[in-house]
Write a protein that holds these residues in place. Structure first.
Motif, PDB file in Angstrom:
ATOM      1  N   PRO A  70       0.849  -1.300  -0.359  1.00  0.00           N
ATOM      2  CA  PRO A  70      -0.470   0.043  -0.100  1.00  0.00           C
ATOM      3  C   PRO A  70       0.838   0.920   0.284  1.00  0.00           C
ATOM      4  N   ASP A  71       2.121   1.488   0.580  1.00  0.00           N
ATOM      5  CA  ASP A  71       3.049   2.631   0.296  1.00  0.00           C
ATOM      6  C   ASP A  71       3.111   3.184  -1.025  1.00  0.00           C
ATOM      7  N   LEU A  72       3.280   1.521  -1.612  1.00  0.00           N
ATOM      8  CA  LEU A  72       4.333   1.809  -2.425  1.00  0.00           C
ATOM      9  C   LEU A  72       3.135   2.421  -3.355  1.00  0.00           C
ATOM     10  N   GLU A  73       2.729   1.330  -3.983  1.00  0.00           N
ATOM     11  CA  GLU A  73       1.329   2.351  -4.309  1.00  0.00           C
ATOM     12  C   GLU A  73       0.923   3.618  -4.035  1.00  0.00           C
ATOM     13  N   GLY A  74       0.347   4.258  -3.255  1.00  0.00           N
ATOM     14  CA  GLY A  74       0.241   5.164  -2.831  1.00  0.00           C
ATOM     15  C   GLY A  74       1.860   6.855  -2.917  1.00  0.00           C
ATOM     16  N   GLU A  75       2.926   5.962  -3.493  1.00  0.00           N
ATOM     17  CA  GLU A  75       3.991   6.729  -3.940  1.00  0.00           C
ATOM     18  C   GLU A  75       3.617   6.739  -5.226  1.00  0.00           C
ATOM     19  N   LEU A  76       3.166   5.530  -6.167  1.00  0.00           N
ATOM     20  CA  LEU A  76       3.216   5.834  -7.681  1.00  0.00           C
ATOM     21  C   LEU A  76       2.317   6.329  -7.479  1.00  0.00           C
ATOM     22  N   LEU A  77       1.264   6.713  -7.045  1.00  0.00           N
ATOM     23  CA  LEU A  77      -0.584   7.133  -7.744  1.00  0.00           C
ATOM     24  C   LEU A  77      -0.251   8.801  -7.436  1.00  0.00           C
ATOM     25  N   LEU A 140       7.096   3.174 -17.366  1.00  0.00           N
ATOM     26  CA  LEU A 140       7.697   2.484 -17.254  1.00  0.00           C
ATOM     27  C   LEU A 140       9.660   3.667 -17.369  1.00  0.00           C
ATOM     28  N   ALA A 141       9.584   4.701 -18.609  1.00  0.00           N
ATOM     29  CA  ALA A 141      10.364   5.409 -18.010  1.00  0.00           C
ATOM     30  C   ALA A 141      11.029   6.209 -16.543  1.00  0.00           C
ATOM     31  N   GLY A 142      10.328   6.091 -15.975  1.00  0.00           N
ATOM     32  CA  GLY A 142      10.012   6.630 -14.858  1.00  0.00           C
ATOM     33  C   GLY A 142      10.734   5.678 -14.134  1.00  0.00           C
ATOM     34  N   LEU A 143       9.744   4.782 -13.741  1.00  0.00           N
ATOM     35  CA  LEU A 143      10.401   3.672 -13.170  1.00  0.00           C
ATOM     36  C   LEU A 143      11.881   3.034 -12.982  1.00  0.00           C
ATOM     37  N   ALA A 150       7.448  11.987  -8.810  1.00  0.00           N
ATOM     38  CA  ALA A 150       7.575  13.114  -9.976  1.00  0.00           C
ATOM     39  C   ALA A 150       7.907  12.157 -11.692  1.00  0.00           C
ATOM     40  N   PRO A 151       6.912  12.451 -12.057  1.00  0.00           N
ATOM     41  CA  PRO A 151       6.726  11.545 -14.155  1.00  0.00           C
ATOM     42  C   PRO A 151       8.049  12.378 -14.271  1.00  0.00           C
TER      43      PRO A 151
END
Length: 265
Positions: A70-77, A140-143, A150-151
Motif C-alpha cells: 500500500p505505501d508503494l501504491e500510494g507513492e506511485l499514484l 516505465l521511463a520513470g520507474l 514525479a513523471p
C-alpha cells in the motif's frame, strides 16, 4: 510471504504485458492493417475475444499492489498521477470504441451515419491503443530512472516511451500474423518479414514484453513497502491464480484459429 507476493506481482504484470500487449498493439496498427470497414472489422475480430480477459491481469496486478504494497501504491499514484490519468483515459477511449462500434449507428452494410459512427469508433480504438502504449512507456521511463515522486521528462523519457510503444506495435504485428487472413494478413506479413515463421516474431516480442515490467520492478522498493495484509492475501491469490491461468489458456486455445470473417463488431 514477501517473496511470494513479489513473485506474484511480477507474474501478473508480465502476463498483462504479454497478453494485453498483443491486443493493444494490434489496435494500434488497425488503420494500417484494415483499409476498409470490413477489413477493420476483421482486425478487431482478431483480438476482440481476448481483450477483456487480458485486462483481468492488470486488475490482478493493481489489486496485489494495493493490497500487499500500500505505501508503494500510494507513492506511485500520487507521484505518477498525470501518467495514470493518461493511461486510464486511453484505456477508456479504446474500450468504448470496441464496445460501441457494433451497437450504435446501424448495421455494417449501411452507409451514412452508420459508416461515420464506425469510423469514429475505429479511430477511438487506434488512438486509445496508442495512448495506452505511450502511457506505459512514460510510466516505465520513470520507474527505470528510479523516479517515483514525479513523471519522467526529457529526451530520454520521450525516447523510452516511443521505444515501448514501438514494442507494443511489434508485438501486435506478430499477433496479427498469427490471427488474420486476406489482405490484412498480407500487410502484417510484409512488416514481419516473409522468411520468418509466423510464431517467431510473436515469441520474441512476448519475451521482451514480459521483461519490461520485471526490469522495472527491480527499481522498486518492494520489500520495504510490504503491508500487514500480505499474510492474508498471498494464500488467497495462490488459490485463485491457477484458475486464472486455466481460464486464460482455455480462451486462447478456443480462439487459436485464424479469423476468416468479421464479427458482429
Amino acid at each position: 510471504m514477501e517473496t511470494l507476493a513479489i513473485a506474484l506481482l511480477g507474474f501478473f504484470a508480465a502476463g498483462y504485458f504479454v497478453l494485453a500487449g498483443a491486443d493493444i498493439g494490434t489496435g494500434m496498427l488497425a488503420p494500417y492493417l484494415g483499409r476498409t470497414d470490413r477489413e477493420r472489422r476483421l482486425v478487431i475480430a482478431s483480438f476482440a475475444p481476448f481483450f477483456l480477459g487480458n485486462e483481468v491481469w492488470l486488475v490482478a496486478t493493481a489489486g496485489l499492489l494495493i493490497g500487499c504494497f500500500p505505501d508503494l501504491e500510494g507513492e506511485l499514484l500520487s507521484g505518477q498521477f498525470p501518467v495514470v490519468v493518461a493511461l486510464l483515459a486511453g484505456w477508456i477511449v479504446r474500450d468504448m470504441g470496441l464496445w460501441l462500434r457494433g451497437r450504435v449507428g446501424g448495421h455494417p452494410g449501411e452507409s451514412g451515419d452508420g459508416r461515420t459512427w464506425r469510423l469514429v469508433c475505429d479511430t477511438a480504438v487506434a488512438g486509445g491503443s496508442w495512448a495506452v502504449a505511450l502511457a506505459w512507456g512514460w510510466l516505465l521511463a520513470g520507474l527505470f530512472s528510479g523516479s517515483l515522486d514525479a513523471p519522467a521528462n526529457g529526451p530520454v523519457a520521450a525516447l523510452t516511451a516511443l521505444a515501448v510503444a514501438a514494442l507494443f506495435a511489434a508485438h501486435g504485428l506478430g499477433f496479427a500474423v498469427l490471427r488474420l487472413t486476406g489482405d490484412p494478413y498480407a500487410r502484417a506479413r510484409v512488416l514481419v518479414g516473409r522468411t520468418a515463421r509466423a510464431w517467431q516474431s510473436f515469441a520474441l516480442t512476448a519475451a521482451l514484453m514480459a521483461a519490461l515490467p520485471l526490469l522495472a520492478g527491480l527499481r522498486l522498493p518492494l520489500t520495504e513497502s510490504a503491508g500487514s495484509s500480505i499474510d492474508l492475501l498471498v494464500p488467497a491469490l495462490l488459490v485463485v491464480t491457477p484458475l486464472l491461468v486455466a481460464v486464460q489458456a482455455w480462451m486462447w486455445h478456443t480462439f487459436r484459429g485464424r479469423v476468416t470473417r468479421p464479427s458482429y463488431l
